[in-house]
Design a protein around this motif. Sequence first.
Motif, mmCIF file in Angstrom:
data_model
loop_
_atom_site.group_PDB
_atom_site.id
_atom_site.type_symbol
_atom_site.label_atom_id
_atom_site.label_comp_id
_atom_site.label_asym_id
_atom_site.label_seq_id
_atom_site.Cartn_x
_atom_site.Cartn_y
_atom_site.Cartn_z
ATOM 1 N N ASP A 155 1.072 -0.536 -0.326
ATOM 2 C CA ASP A 155 -0.096 -0.272 0.156
ATOM 3 C C ASP A 155 0.904 1.352 0.022
ATOM 4 O O ASP A 155 1.873 0.847 0.085
ATOM 5 N N ALA A 156 0.400 2.222 0.314
ATOM 6 C CA ALA A 156 0.742 3.228 0.032
ATOM 7 C C ALA A 156 1.750 3.957 1.748
ATOM 8 O O ALA A 156 3.056 4.838 1.118
ATOM 9 N N PHE A 157 1.690 3.152 2.499
ATOM 10 C CA PHE A 157 2.327 3.172 3.627
ATOM 11 C C PHE A 157 3.693 2.174 3.991
ATOM 12 O O PHE A 157 4.705 2.846 4.069
ATOM 13 N N SER A 158 3.651 1.549 2.521
ATOM 14 C CA SER A 158 5.066 0.619 2.042
ATOM 15 C C SER A 158 5.990 1.197 1.552
ATOM 16 O O SER A 158 6.875 1.054 2.835
ATOM 17 N N GLY A 159 5.999 2.168 1.028
ATOM 18 C CA GLY A 159 7.671 2.841 0.819
ATOM 19 C C GLY A 159 7.887 4.242 1.559
ATOM 20 O O GLY A 159 9.171 4.751 1.746
ATOM 21 N N VAL A 160 6.831 4.084 3.305
ATOM 22 C CA VAL A 160 7.803 4.961 3.776
ATOM 23 C C VAL A 160 7.758 4.402 5.772
ATOM 24 O O VAL A 160 8.067 5.478 6.434
ATOM 25 N N THR A 161 6.770 3.517 5.287
ATOM 26 C CA THR A 161 7.207 2.525 6.896
ATOM 27 C C THR A 161 7.557 1.337 6.587
ATOM 28 O O THR A 161 8.945 1.608 6.813
ATOM 29 N N ALA A 162 7.369 -0.175 6.552
ATOM 30 C CA ALA A 162 8.175 -0.974 5.957
ATOM 31 C C ALA A 162 9.029 -0.613 4.906
ATOM 32 O O ALA A 162 9.893 -1.822 5.667
ATOM 33 N N ASN A 163 9.137 -0.777 3.916
ATOM 34 C CA ASN A 163 10.405 -0.637 3.044
ATOM 35 C C ASN A 163 11.268 -0.489 3.736
ATOM 36 O O ASN A 163 12.562 -0.149 3.528
ATOM 37 N N PRO A 164 11.026 1.605 3.820
ATOM 38 C CA PRO A 164 12.967 2.431 4.510
ATOM 39 C C PRO A 164 13.431 1.483 5.674
ATOM 40 O O PRO A 164 14.155 1.573 5.915
ATOM 41 N N ALA A 165 12.162 0.750 6.471
ATOM 42 C CA ALA A 165 12.961 0.465 7.131
ATOM 43 C C ALA A 165 13.949 -1.064 7.139
ATOM 44 O O ALA A 165 14.518 -1.656 8.259
ATOM 45 N N GLU A 177 15.118 2.368 14.673
ATOM 46 C CA GLU A 177 14.430 1.913 15.263
ATOM 47 C C GLU A 177 13.566 0.105 15.389
ATOM 48 O O GLU A 177 14.417 -0.489 15.538
ATOM 49 N N VAL A 178 12.841 0.275 14.268
ATOM 50 C CA VAL A 178 12.293 -0.244 13.169
ATOM 51 C C VAL A 178 13.376 -1.108 12.406
ATOM 52 O O VAL A 178 13.429 -2.900 12.870
ATOM 53 N N GLY A 179 14.039 -0.789 11.536
ATOM 54 C CA GLY A 179 15.239 -1.418 10.983
ATOM 55 C C GLY A 179 15.608 -2.333 11.828
ATOM 56 O O GLY A 179 16.278 -3.042 11.776
ATOM 57 N N GLU A 180 16.534 -1.467 12.563
ATOM 58 C CA GLU A 180 17.538 -2.411 13.637
ATOM 59 C C GLU A 180 17.083 -3.374 14.844
ATOM 60 O O GLU A 180 16.785 -5.121 14.294
ATOM 61 N N GLN A 181 15.441 -3.436 15.179
ATOM 62 C CA GLN A 181 14.309 -4.066 15.074
ATOM 63 C C GLN A 181 14.135 -5.581 14.304
ATOM 64 O O GLN A 181 14.768 -6.762 15.167
ATOM 65 N N ILE A 182 14.075 -5.455 13.067
ATOM 66 C CA ILE A 182 14.234 -6.133 12.592
ATOM 67 C C ILE A 182 15.375 -7.137 11.825
ATOM 68 O O ILE A 182 15.588 -8.676 11.397
ATOM 69 N N PHE A 183 16.623 -5.930 11.646
ATOM 70 C CA PHE A 183 17.895 -6.687 12.264
ATOM 71 C C PHE A 183 18.246 -7.669 13.279
ATOM 72 O O PHE A 183 18.350 -8.673 12.548
ATOM 73 N N HIS A 184 17.370 -7.867 14.125
ATOM 74 C CA HIS A 184 17.889 -8.267 15.472
ATOM 75 C C HIS A 184 17.498 -9.634 14.874
ATOM 76 O O HIS A 184 17.313 -10.731 15.121
ATOM 77 N N LEU A 185 15.685 -9.574 14.208
ATOM 78 C CA LEU A 185 15.066 -10.607 14.436
ATOM 79 C C LEU A 185 15.542 -11.505 13.147
ATOM 80 O O LEU A 185 15.499 -12.954 13.562
ATOM 81 N N ILE A 186 16.345 -11.267 12.354
ATOM 82 C CA ILE A 186 16.387 -12.164 11.581
ATOM 83 C C ILE A 186 17.682 -12.946 11.859
ATOM 84 O O ILE A 186 18.089 -13.819 12.104
#
Length: 515
Positions: free
Chosen positions: A284-294, A476-485
């Motif tokens: 959706d239009a949020f993907s490019g400003v929240t999930a994908n940048p993180a 903050e969300v990007g680091e959360q994704i990195f550690h979950l990986i």
Amino acid sequence: MRDTTQALYIQVHPSDNVAIVVNEGGLPAGTVFDSGLILKDAVPEAHKVALTAISEGAAVVRYGVIIGHALKEIPAGSWVHEEILTLPQPPELDQLPPPAAHQHCIDPLEGFTFEGYVNDDGTVGTKNILGISTTVQCVSATVEYAVKKVKAELLPRYPHVDDVIAITHLYGCGVAIDAPGAEIPIRTLRNLSLNPNLGGAPMVVSLGCEKLQPARMLPSSTLPVLTSQPYIVRLQDEEHHSFGDMVQAIMKMAEDRLVHLNQRRRVTRPASDLVVGLQCGGSDAFSGVTANPAVGYAADLLVRAGAIVMFSEVTEVRDAIDLLVARAATPEVAEGLVREMEWYDRYLQRGAVDRSANPTPGNKSGGLTNIVEKALGSIVKSGTSPISGVFGPGERVTTKGLVFAATPASDFVCGTLQLAASMNMHVFTTGRGTPYGLAMAPVIKVASRTALAERWSDLIDIDAGTIATGKASIQEVGEQIFHLILDVASGRKQTCADHWGLHNEFALFNPAPIT
């Protein structure tokens, strides 16, 4: 923390003349924003509002890039949607600027590890799975029957093996197997069999008369040392006098493989052994400003740690290819990006379709007007690192760093091709939601909206919607994704898709004719 009852919009770039509405459920006409902008129309959540008056024929700009031209005058505060925009032309592939002369240096990120399974060829798995490959669709039902028996009767005796999966498909016979493009499904099946999470113990079930013979799918030169032992069951061999004989032959070979796999244990490995595939679906239009940048922030961390990070989906990067070519580490990489775009342009032309066939109805309901806007949001998940390599559909990725692995945008086809490229971890962003999962590699799903993450709390692993409301930053969300990986790769945590056993079928990409 912001008050989420406040009327909010997100303007990505200072030059944008549209923004997306943040509020869940959208906002009614007459809503007043802090900026003084008043909505002339009701605007759904994630859809665009004109920040200024846009005259007929003028450019509509989001991400600092033209995503269309106005078919009529658009007053400030109006809802900007597909019906009032034209689709701009894609970048001309023969007129792209050369790569930037000075790529930024990668600052190494050291000390990060995970617990994985080391293979004889030097690759490392995040799972320890027995994969039973098939050369032709004719044997699929038999293999699936045998796999059920293996799981019920054999697998409990081998506790260090995570799963047994059947690599079934619709290929192998009734196809123009020597036609241009036929190499794509063949090498995809070959490389799926050699995925790091299968432990170097390939096993193939063949019918016997099919066009795709086992020796063509898995030439001896591609096989690990282990497979000097027999690794093929042919159902048409004279030794099989019944269906029961066929199933028993599959089970016997499966047990030989299980004995080997059960001896393996997780060991500490550097994060550089990860091969992480990035994908988006139900965007959706949020993907490019929240999930994908993180995810892009996490991708940069992985590249700094020495890992392979691959992004894909040709049709969802084609309209932003000029931005990607500028990030090519070498002229050869830039040429590779153009080559893959040209190939896919010709492929679409043969089918008498163009890039306007993407996005989907759901993407549009989620605020994505056209493929240009979708592409600009899609490429953000690749982060900011230089692109170090380009690989064709189904090829094994061998270059460290950020690479482009060419695939169609279809979720299932892209996931299958990324597995063939040696992916051992998958990160999947979604705005509309999907229960998508893969049996061969863990899939971490990242929601672009908090409303989705809360409604599907048992299907979404990370909520990136907090970025839109100001509760968390991209970092903050990007680091959360990195550690979950790292945790999921080590087996310390389980993804929602794996918890429920949600594993989509393999889907080959076959551009060659069917006879």
